[in-house]
Motif scaffolding. Structure first.
Motif, PDB file in Angstrom:
ATOM      1  N   THR A  55     -46.034  53.517 -22.459  1.00 26.91           N
ATOM      2  CA  THR A  55     -47.159  54.482 -22.508  1.00 26.91           C
ATOM      3  C   THR A  55     -47.100  55.729 -22.790  1.00 26.91           C
ATOM      4  N   ASP A  56     -46.054  56.443 -22.105  1.00 24.70           N
ATOM      5  CA  ASP A  56     -45.885  57.904 -22.142  1.00 24.70           C
ATOM      6  C   ASP A  56     -45.354  57.944 -23.764  1.00 24.70           C
ATOM      7  N   LYS A  57     -44.574  57.023 -24.544  1.00 25.18           N
ATOM      8  CA  LYS A  57     -44.127  57.347 -25.641  1.00 25.18           C
ATOM      9  C   LYS A  57     -45.357  57.314 -26.707  1.00 25.18           C
ATOM     10  N   VAL A  58     -46.299  56.359 -26.527  1.00 25.15           N
ATOM     11  CA  VAL A  58     -47.495  56.131 -27.410  1.00 25.15           C
ATOM     12  C   VAL A  58     -48.381  57.458 -26.965  1.00 25.15           C
ATOM     13  N   GLU A  63     -50.080  62.554 -29.768  1.00 24.84           N
ATOM     14  CA  GLU A  63     -50.389  63.847 -29.441  1.00 24.84           C
ATOM     15  C   GLU A  63     -49.602  64.934 -30.789  1.00 24.84           C
ATOM     16  N   ALA A  64     -48.432  64.058 -31.271  1.00 24.36           N
ATOM     17  CA  ALA A  64     -47.864  64.662 -32.220  1.00 24.36           C
ATOM     18  C   ALA A  64     -48.724  64.672 -33.621  1.00 24.36           C
ATOM     19  N   SER A  65     -49.414  63.676 -33.941  1.00 27.85           N
ATOM     20  CA  SER A  65     -50.122  63.667 -34.972  1.00 27.85           C
ATOM     21  C   SER A  65     -51.691  64.036 -34.779  1.00 27.85           C
ATOM     22  N   PRO A  67     -52.481  67.225 -32.937  1.00 28.53           N
ATOM     23  CA  PRO A  67     -52.156  68.393 -32.138  1.00 28.53           C
ATOM     24  C   PRO A  67     -53.308  69.003 -31.541  1.00 28.53           C
ATOM     25  N   ASN A  68     -54.766  68.658 -31.905  1.00 33.33           N
ATOM     26  CA  ASN A  68     -55.663  69.199 -31.356  1.00 33.33           C
ATOM     27  C   ASN A  68     -56.112  68.530 -29.978  1.00 33.33           C
ATOM     28  N   ILE A  69     -55.533  67.393 -29.844  1.00 37.78           N
ATOM     29  CA  ILE A  69     -55.862  66.495 -28.759  1.00 37.78           C
ATOM     30  C   ILE A  69     -54.641  66.215 -27.806  1.00 37.78           C
ATOM     31  N   LYS A  70     -54.848  66.675 -26.424  1.00 36.08           N
ATOM     32  CA  LYS A  70     -53.692  66.494 -25.506  1.00 36.08           C
ATOM     33  C   LYS A  70     -54.213  65.608 -24.360  1.00 36.08           C
ATOM     34  N   ILE A  71     -53.203  64.434 -23.943  1.00 36.79           N
ATOM     35  CA  ILE A  71     -53.590  63.263 -23.231  1.00 36.79           C
ATOM     36  C   ILE A  71     -52.617  63.603 -22.048  1.00 36.79           C
ATOM     37  N   LYS A  72     -53.911  63.647 -20.901  1.00 40.62           N
ATOM     38  CA  LYS A  72     -52.991  63.804 -19.551  1.00 40.62           C
ATOM     39  C   LYS A  72     -53.227  62.315 -18.995  1.00 40.62           C
ATOM     40  N   THR A 337     -55.526  50.949 -31.047  1.00 43.11           N
ATOM     41  CA  THR A 337     -55.709  49.717 -31.628  1.00 43.11           C
ATOM     42  C   THR A 337     -55.315  49.340 -32.902  1.00 43.11           C
ATOM     43  N   ASN A 338     -55.320  50.495 -33.849  1.00 43.89           N
ATOM     44  CA  ASN A 338     -55.297  50.114 -35.171  1.00 43.89           C
ATOM     45  C   ASN A 338     -54.008  51.025 -35.863  1.00 43.89           C
ATOM     46  N   SER A 339     -53.427  51.938 -35.191  1.00 44.07           N
ATOM     47  CA  SER A 339     -52.377  52.413 -35.681  1.00 44.07           C
ATOM     48  C   SER A 339     -50.799  51.759 -35.742  1.00 44.07           C
ATOM     49  N   PRO A 340     -50.139  51.628 -36.904  1.00 41.13           N
ATOM     50  CA  PRO A 340     -48.962  50.821 -36.946  1.00 41.13           C
ATOM     51  C   PRO A 340     -47.875  51.708 -36.249  1.00 41.13           C
ATOM     52  N   GLU A 341     -48.046  52.801 -36.209  1.00 36.15           N
ATOM     53  CA  GLU A 341     -47.045  53.722 -35.143  1.00 36.15           C
ATOM     54  C   GLU A 341     -47.334  53.461 -33.885  1.00 36.15           C
ATOM     55  N   ALA A 342     -48.576  53.215 -33.070  1.00 33.11           N
ATOM     56  CA  ALA A 342     -48.699  52.710 -32.053  1.00 33.11           C
ATOM     57  C   ALA A 342     -48.289  51.209 -31.856  1.00 33.11           C
ATOM     58  N   GLY A 343     -48.414  50.483 -32.605  1.00 34.90           N
ATOM     59  CA  GLY A 343     -48.259  49.149 -32.780  1.00 34.90           C
ATOM     60  C   GLY A 343     -46.539  48.721 -32.515  1.00 34.90           C
TER      61      GLY A 343
END
Length: 436
Positions: A55-58, A63-65, A67-72, A337-343
């Motif tokens: 989950t840390d990797k996703v 965040e890399a794609s 840049p305006n959103i950070k996830i805590k 849900t929909n990003s191939p990168e996340a998948g």
């Protein structure tokens, strides 16, 4: 890699209900904004070391794609996750994005704690399985998107079958009688050292049994959807498994219920057949050192089309209704849900993705066990009908009640009929209390 199974879970429903009931007294909202328009979202999930790392990797990829959103990150463990979430929700401090379980979609969504994702423009559901989409709906609102699908199946340990000289049954045409006879033969072949089948007293076991008889544990309008007599026949079958020695004595089953997978009867190759979720195939094979074959549920008439099986969401992505950043929360959920990168990062560890494009994109990279699961879920698709209704508010701990009455029957403290009537009355009381 697997996630914790439903059958080992527990939830302090009273604490959650109390916490959620005072939502309206809160003020403020979770999340925050930094300088330059940057937004911070809090993201809570339960898992283990492996799942946390994944989950840390996703999160890093998102965040890399974006840049305006950070996830805590707010990882947790199942044993304490729900109490913490209830407390934070009551204090109006719920995370923006929440990993949710189907048992509590109605509990949280119905009390106003979750965002209706269908009203968020940033979420695309066009490629999602329709039944999986419906599984996250309650009272006309979309409170969660399934992270992936599972099915509840019988896992057959081929090592046990081979030692007994008994063939694995044809799961496309087997009846409960065939299941019972096979299990009894497996037990007899080992002189009591190995048992043919575990009992199966999970909530999903009862759901499948009821569906085979044209009923459901719950109705679409949040009421009970079964007759006491049908539930009684479920416990009569379990008692027959005990009496025919197809399954272990009650005290052995109780001890086994508290064992880890590595120490369990199935994990140590002492049970031929047991109920598990499809996403657990890999860990079962690794633990037993055996080739584990997934089997469809037996049915009353032997027809696979009437075996009552269904696809179950492994878990959900949900969002707090009080988030200060609903647009960004929806954007993150859409990515998961929909990003191939996340998948490519999440793979099937939270179930086989419900987005058909994601499944296609990751298939070539799957481990052998995961490939087998994807194929099995595809094979049973023609016989899968509608999903069971979402558990209503107040139903969060029903599984524990099922297990308790199973013990009552197996220890001969109650007859199956008495247990069924008491079970139905108790669960009705739970649902009634939740509505007050």
């Amino acid at each position: 890699m697997t996630i914790p199974v439903v059958s080992r879970r527990s939830f302090q429903l009273g604490a959650a209900a109390l916490a959620l009931s005072i939502l309206a007294t809160g003020c403020g909202a979770p999340g925050g904004s930094g300088d330059n328009g940057q937004v911070t979202l809090r993201f809570a999930w339960w898992g283990n070391e492996y799942l946390n790392g994944q989950t840390d990797k996703v999160i890093a990829a998102f965040e890399a794609s974006h840049p305006n959103i950070k996830i805590k990150a707010e990882p947790g463990e199942w044993s304490s996750y729900w109490d913490k979430l209830a407390t934070k929700t009551a204090a109006n401090d719920a995370p923006d994005v929440i990993q949710m379980d189907q048992k509590y979609i109605a509990e949280y969504g119905g009390r106003g704690a979750l965002m209706d994702l269908s009203k968020q423009d940033g979420i695309d559901t066009s490629k999602l399985d329709k039944e999986a989409l419906a599984s996250g709906q309650y009272s006309g609102a979309q409170y969660g998107l399934s992270t992936g699908q599972n099915a509840y199946v019988i896992m057959a340990n081929t090592k046990v079958f081979e030692a007994a000289g008994i063939p694995v049954p044809d799961d496309k045409a087997w009846t409960w009688k065939k299941f019972m006879d096979t299990a009894a033969k497996l037990s007899a072949a080992s002189d009591g050292k190995t048992y043919g089948a575990a009992y199966g007293s999970n909530e999903a076991d009862l759901i499948i049994w009821l569906r085979q008889h044209g009923e459901n544990l719950y109705s679409a309008d949040g009421k009970l959807g079964f007759e006491a007599g049908t539930a009684a026949s479920f416990w009569e079958r379990l008692k027959e498994q005990r009496d025919s020695k197809a399954s272990p004595p009650a005290n052995v089953a109780t001890e086994d219920g508290g064992a880890s997978l590595e120490q369990s009867l199935f994990g140590t190759n002492r049970v031929g057949m047991a109920w598990w979720w499809t996403n657990q195939l890999g860990s079962l094979q690794a633990t037993t050192g055996s080739n584990i074959k997934m089997l469809r549920a037996p049915s009353v008439d032997g027809a696979a089309a009437s075996n009552g099986m269904y696809y179950k969401p492994t878990m959900f992505w949900s969002a707090s209704s009080r988030s200060k950043h609903p647009k960004e929360a929806a954007e993150f959920i859409n990515y998961l849900t929909n990003s191939p990168e996340a998948g490519a990062i999440l793979m099937t560890d939270r179930g086989v993705p419900t987005n058909s494009d994601i499944v296609s994109s990751i298939t070539s990279s799957l481990k052998p066990a995961d490939t087998t699961v994807v194929g099995f879920l595809k094979d049973i698709a023609p016989d899968i009908k509608d999903a069971p209704p979402v558990p209503p508010v107040g139903a969060g701990s029903v599984q524990n009640v099922i297990k308790r009455y199973t013990d009552e029957v197996l220890y001969d403290r109650q007859t199956p009929q008495a247990a069924a009537e008491a079970f139905k009355k108790e669960v009705q009381g739970m649902l009634d209390s939740a509505r007050k």
